[in-house]
Motif scaffolding. Structure first.
Motif, PDB file in Angstrom:
ATOM      1  N   CYS A  15       0.838  -1.219   0.000  1.00  0.00           N
ATOM      2  CA  CYS A  15       0.000   0.000   0.000  1.00  0.00           C
ATOM      3  C   CYS A  15       0.866   1.259   0.000  1.00  0.00           C
ATOM      4  N   GLY A  16       0.165   2.398  -0.074  1.00  0.00           N
ATOM      5  CA  GLY A  16       0.823   3.695  -0.225  1.00  0.00           C
ATOM      6  C   GLY A  16       1.371   4.253   1.068  1.00  0.00           C
ATOM      7  N   SER A  17       2.442   3.628   1.552  1.00  0.00           N
ATOM      8  CA  SER A  17       3.121   4.099   2.758  1.00  0.00           C
ATOM      9  C   SER A  17       4.567   4.377   2.398  1.00  0.00           C
ATOM     10  N   ILE A  18       5.151   5.250   3.158  1.00  0.00           N
ATOM     11  CA  ILE A  18       6.567   5.560   2.989  1.00  0.00           C
ATOM     12  C   ILE A  18       7.417   4.296   3.159  1.00  0.00           C
ATOM     13  N   ALA A  19       6.848   3.292   3.868  1.00  0.00           N
ATOM     14  CA  ALA A  19       7.595   2.035   4.101  1.00  0.00           C
ATOM     15  C   ALA A  19       7.431   1.043   2.944  1.00  0.00           C
ATOM     16  N   MET A  41      -0.297  -4.270  -5.881  1.00  0.00           N
ATOM     17  CA  MET A  41      -0.023  -2.915  -5.375  1.00  0.00           C
ATOM     18  C   MET A  41      -1.252  -2.037  -5.530  1.00  0.00           C
ATOM     19  N   THR A  42      -1.463  -1.176  -4.531  1.00  0.00           N
ATOM     20  CA  THR A  42      -2.506  -0.174  -4.708  1.00  0.00           C
ATOM     21  C   THR A  42      -1.939   0.919  -5.618  1.00  0.00           C
ATOM     22  N   GLU A  43      -2.832   1.748  -6.115  1.00  0.00           N
ATOM     23  CA  GLU A  43      -2.366   2.835  -6.980  1.00  0.00           C
ATOM     24  C   GLU A  43      -1.427   3.757  -6.199  1.00  0.00           C
ATOM     25  N   ALA A  44      -1.799   4.004  -4.919  1.00  0.00           N
ATOM     26  CA  ALA A  44      -0.962   4.892  -4.100  1.00  0.00           C
ATOM     27  C   ALA A  44       0.425   4.288  -3.897  1.00  0.00           C
ATOM     28  N   ALA A  45       0.500   2.957  -3.771  1.00  0.00           N
ATOM     29  CA  ALA A  45       1.803   2.309  -3.551  1.00  0.00           C
ATOM     30  C   ALA A  45       2.757   2.606  -4.705  1.00  0.00           C
ATOM     31  N   THR A  46       2.200   2.722  -5.914  1.00  0.00           N
ATOM     32  CA  THR A  46       3.073   2.934  -7.077  1.00  0.00           C
ATOM     33  C   THR A  46       3.702   4.334  -7.063  1.00  0.00           C
ATOM     34  N   GLN A  47       3.200   5.210  -6.176  1.00  0.00           N
ATOM     35  CA  GLN A  47       3.824   6.529  -6.005  1.00  0.00           C
ATOM     36  C   GLN A  47       5.125   6.404  -5.207  1.00  0.00           C
ATOM     37  N   PHE A  48       5.264   5.282  -4.498  1.00  0.00           N
ATOM     38  CA  PHE A  48       6.405   5.122  -3.598  1.00  0.00           C
ATOM     39  C   PHE A  48       7.471   4.173  -4.153  1.00  0.00           C
ATOM     40  N   ILE A  49       7.062   3.175  -4.919  1.00  0.00           N
ATOM     41  CA  ILE A  49       8.002   2.204  -5.472  1.00  0.00           C
ATOM     42  C   ILE A  49       7.399   1.651  -6.766  1.00  0.00           C
ATOM     43  N   THR A  93      -1.810   0.392   5.051  1.00  0.00           N
ATOM     44  CA  THR A  93      -2.172   1.769   5.422  1.00  0.00           C
ATOM     45  C   THR A  93      -3.426   1.762   6.301  1.00  0.00           C
ATOM     46  N   ALA A  94      -3.649   2.883   6.976  1.00  0.00           N
ATOM     47  CA  ALA A  94      -4.904   3.059   7.718  1.00  0.00           C
ATOM     48  C   ALA A  94      -6.064   2.907   6.733  1.00  0.00           C
ATOM     49  N   ASN A  95      -5.845   3.422   5.528  1.00  0.00           N
ATOM     50  CA  ASN A  95      -6.879   3.389   4.488  1.00  0.00           C
ATOM     51  C   ASN A  95      -7.304   1.953   4.143  1.00  0.00           C
ATOM     52  N   ILE A  96      -6.334   1.058   3.889  1.00  0.00           N
ATOM     53  CA  ILE A  96      -6.715  -0.303   3.462  1.00  0.00           C
ATOM     54  C   ILE A  96      -7.372  -1.054   4.617  1.00  0.00           C
ATOM     55  N   MET A  97      -6.915  -0.798   5.861  1.00  0.00           N
ATOM     56  CA  MET A  97      -7.527  -1.515   6.991  1.00  0.00           C
ATOM     57  C   MET A  97      -8.968  -1.033   7.204  1.00  0.00           C
ATOM     58  N   ALA A 125       1.813   0.306   8.985  1.00  0.00           N
ATOM     59  CA  ALA A 125       2.919   1.267   9.087  1.00  0.00           C
ATOM     60  C   ALA A 125       2.308   2.636   8.848  1.00  0.00           C
ATOM     61  N   MET A 126       2.492   3.515   9.804  1.00  0.00           N
ATOM     62  CA  MET A 126       1.910   4.853   9.632  1.00  0.00           C
ATOM     63  C   MET A 126       2.395   5.791  10.725  1.00  0.00           C
ATOM     64  N   ASN A 127       2.095   7.050  10.556  1.00  0.00           N
ATOM     65  CA  ASN A 127       2.382   8.052  11.567  1.00  0.00           C
ATOM     66  C   ASN A 127       1.672   7.674  12.881  1.00  0.00           C
TER      67      ASN A 127
HETATM   68  C1  FMN Z   1       4.540  10.935   1.641  1.00  0.00           C
HETATM   69  C2  FMN Z   1       3.357  10.169   2.117  1.00  0.00           C
HETATM   70  C3  FMN Z   1       3.543   9.141   3.002  1.00  0.00           C
HETATM   71  C4  FMN Z   1       2.454   8.400   3.484  1.00  0.00           C
HETATM   72  N1  FMN Z   1       2.680   7.381   4.372  1.00  0.00           N
HETATM   73  C5  FMN Z   1       1.627   6.706   4.854  1.00  0.00           C
HETATM   74  C6  FMN Z   1       1.844   5.653   5.770  1.00  0.00           C
HETATM   75  O1  FMN Z   1       2.974   5.318   6.152  1.00  0.00           O
HETATM   76  N2  FMN Z   1       0.754   4.978   6.255  1.00  0.00           N
HETATM   77  C7  FMN Z   1      -0.505   5.303   5.885  1.00  0.00           C
HETATM   78  O2  FMN Z   1      -1.439   4.670   6.384  1.00  0.00           O
HETATM   79  N3  FMN Z   1      -0.741   6.295   4.993  1.00  0.00           N
HETATM   80  C8  FMN Z   1       0.297   6.992   4.469  1.00  0.00           C
HETATM   81  N4  FMN Z   1       0.063   8.001   3.578  1.00  0.00           N
HETATM   82  C9  FMN Z   1      -1.296   8.266   3.125  1.00  0.00           C
HETATM   83  C10 FMN Z   1      -1.718   7.227   2.089  1.00  0.00           C
HETATM   84  O3  FMN Z   1      -0.773   7.211   1.011  1.00  0.00           O
HETATM   85  C11 FMN Z   1      -3.109   7.531   1.556  1.00  0.00           C
HETATM   86  O4  FMN Z   1      -4.034   7.354   2.602  1.00  0.00           O
HETATM   87  C12 FMN Z   1      -3.476   6.674   0.377  1.00  0.00           C
HETATM   88  O5  FMN Z   1      -4.785   7.011  -0.032  1.00  0.00           O
HETATM   89  C13 FMN Z   1      -3.428   5.216   0.741  1.00  0.00           C
HETATM   90  O6  FMN Z   1      -3.872   4.429  -0.334  1.00  0.00           O
HETATM   91  P1  FMN Z   1      -3.846   2.843  -0.316  1.00  0.00           P
HETATM   92  O7  FMN Z   1      -4.317   2.417   1.013  1.00  0.00           O
HETATM   93  O8  FMN Z   1      -4.786   2.473  -1.431  1.00  0.00           O
HETATM   94  O9  FMN Z   1      -2.447   2.416  -0.606  1.00  0.00           O
HETATM   95  C14 FMN Z   1       1.144   8.729   3.074  1.00  0.00           C
HETATM   96  C15 FMN Z   1       0.965   9.769   2.169  1.00  0.00           C
HETATM   97  C16 FMN Z   1       2.048  10.479   1.705  1.00  0.00           C
HETATM   98  C17 FMN Z   1       1.813  11.598   0.716  1.00  0.00           C
END
Ligand code: FMN
Length: 399
Positions: A15-19, A41-49, A93-97, A125-127
């Motif tokens: 998922c779209g996490s910095i990790a 991979m989620t679409e957001a994940a492809t922004q990271f790797i 991510t918090a989003n996927i859960m 993994a998240m803030n």
């Molecule tokens: C630089 C950056 C880092 C992020 N890191 C996280 C993260 O570690 N954990 C998380 O839950 N969301 C994180 N987010 C927010 C998610 O990318 C966002 O909620 C996204 O919609 C998640 O999509 P997905 O769950 O489909 O991958 C981050 C966003 C940005 C811009």
């Protein structure tokens, strides 16, 4: 010894996490241990790797789109239900859960999570603020209640240099959780298990009772572990403050007589009867119908023996009977005699004078005594772990 992961088909959902980049190490480790890994991979994940990294590491195309340009059979996500032995969402991510907890299926990984029936592990993994957020925690609780494993994130430095709970765990810890989930046998599939748990309450009058300090935690953990090992479980429980275990039938009772009646009504079809309840040994002879008032002449309570449930069901049950014994020491001879007297196949001995274990505690330290083998010690550990170990012991001969 060959790895339990050898040949296992594992889908890693990134998922779209910095990790997200750390998932590549997980994928490589799982492959080294012999697993057949695919990545979604989620679409957001492809922004990271980039997907190319995972395609190279897995030697499989990366699953990306819910609606690909070339839709193939058009129901690819339905095939996925049987294609994997486990799904590991890492990082989650918090989003996927939140989505998985509420059956939202708006993109491919979320849809997969809605459709698979294999074990699913989330590696959040998240803030730290995002992790402790009420809605995130509610999603985690909901996922856990439905049998998903959500690994607690590490506490430490986060991406923003803040420190707190939310850090993606070391790969080693994730692989250990995956390995444990696979090793956890399904030895009780098709079996019926009846567990008794908790204290009983024996009325003195309509508002007062005699009870004991049993919390029910050991019995509830045994019921949950049996369910996780594939059994159909009924739990006859005295009053406790515990959440009912997932997917077990719960029969609530108060007194020893009610517990006896509930056990009698169910006993015939059972393969295992686990008597973990702390049933009263004594009950007031003649409970008052009205509240005994201050100043009443009635200042003593006459006691009689409460029903001995195991004795009462003798002859009605031919499955495996596991009794429990609470003693001040590890006098195995005494426990063995009790096992013989009760006609039990096993007796689990806990001591009540050990700090950190036994009644009310989250931990326990027990001995499992059987007819054929030497007593087996299960050292101090959380009751959930002791419960699994007890089941491993009492099903060992059925392997
Ligand atoms: C630089 C950056 C880092 C992020 N890191 C996280 C993260 O570690 N954990 C998380 O839950 N969301 C994180 N987010 C927010 C998610 O990318 C966002 O909620 C996204 O919609 C998640 O999509 P997905 O769950 O489909 O991958 C981050 C966003 C940005 C811009």
């Amino acid at each position: 010894m060959g790895s339990v992961l050898k040949g296992k088909r594992i889908l890693v959902g990134v998922c779209g996490s910095i990790a997200a980049y750390k998932a590549s190490e997980l994928v490589r480790t799982l492959r080294k241990d012999g697993a057949d890994v695919t990545v979604a991979m989620t679409e957001a994940a492809t922004q990271f790797i980039g997907p190319a990294t995972f395609a190279a590491f897995t030697e499989h195309p990366v699953m990306l789109e819910q609606f690909p340009d070339d839709p193939g059979s058009g129901i690819a996500h339905v095939d996925i239900a049987d294609r994997f032995d486990m799904v590991v969402v890492a990082p989650a991510t918090a989003n996927i859960m939140g989505k998985a907890a509420h059956a939202v299926a708006d993109e491919l990984l979320a849809t997969i999570l809605n459709i698979v029936e294999c074990p699913v592990i989330f590696v959040p993994a998240m803030n730290y603020r995002m992790w402790r957020n009420d809605a995130t925690q509610a999603a985690v609780t909901r996922l856990r209640a439905s049998g998903k494993l959500v690994i607690d994130p590490d506490v430490g430095d986060l991406a923003t240099l803040a420190v707190g709970a939310g850090r993606y765990p070391e790969t080693e810890r994730i692989v250990a959780a995956i390995t444990e989930a696979f090793s956890y046998s399904q030895r009780l599939t098709g079996k019926k298990v009846l567990v008794t748990a908790g204290p009983t309450r024996e009325p003195i009058d309509p508002v007062r009772y005699i009870s004991n300090r049993s919390s029910g935690k050991m019995g509830y953990a045994l019921a949950a572990a049996a369910r996780a090992m594939g059994a159909e479980v009924a739990l006859v429980s005295g009053p406790t403050a515990l959440e009912p275990p997932f997917d077990c039938e719960l029969l609530k009772v108060e007194t020893a007589d009610e517990m006896l009646a509930a056990v009698k009504a169910r006993i015939r079809a059972q393969d295992f009867l686990i008597m973990a309840a702390a049933v009263a040994d004594f009950q007031p002879v003649d409970p008052a119908r009205e509240k005994i008032r201050r100043g009443s002449q009635r200042t003593s309570i006459g006691l009689k023996a409460a029903p001995d449930i195991i004795k009462e069901i003798r002859g009605r049950f031919d499955g495996t009977l596991v009794a429990f014994s609470l003693q001040a020491n590890d006098d195995h001879q005494r426990a063995r005699q009790k096992m013989l007297d009760k006609g039990a196949q096993y007796i689990v001995v806990n001591s009540y004078n050990e700090p950190e274990a036994g009644f009310e505690s989250d931990n326990n330290h027990v001995w499992v005594i059987s007819h054929e083998r030497e007593p087996v010690e299960l050292p101090l550990a959380p009751k959930k772990i002791i419960a699994r170990q007890i089941w491993e012991e009492i099903t060992r001969s059925q392997e």
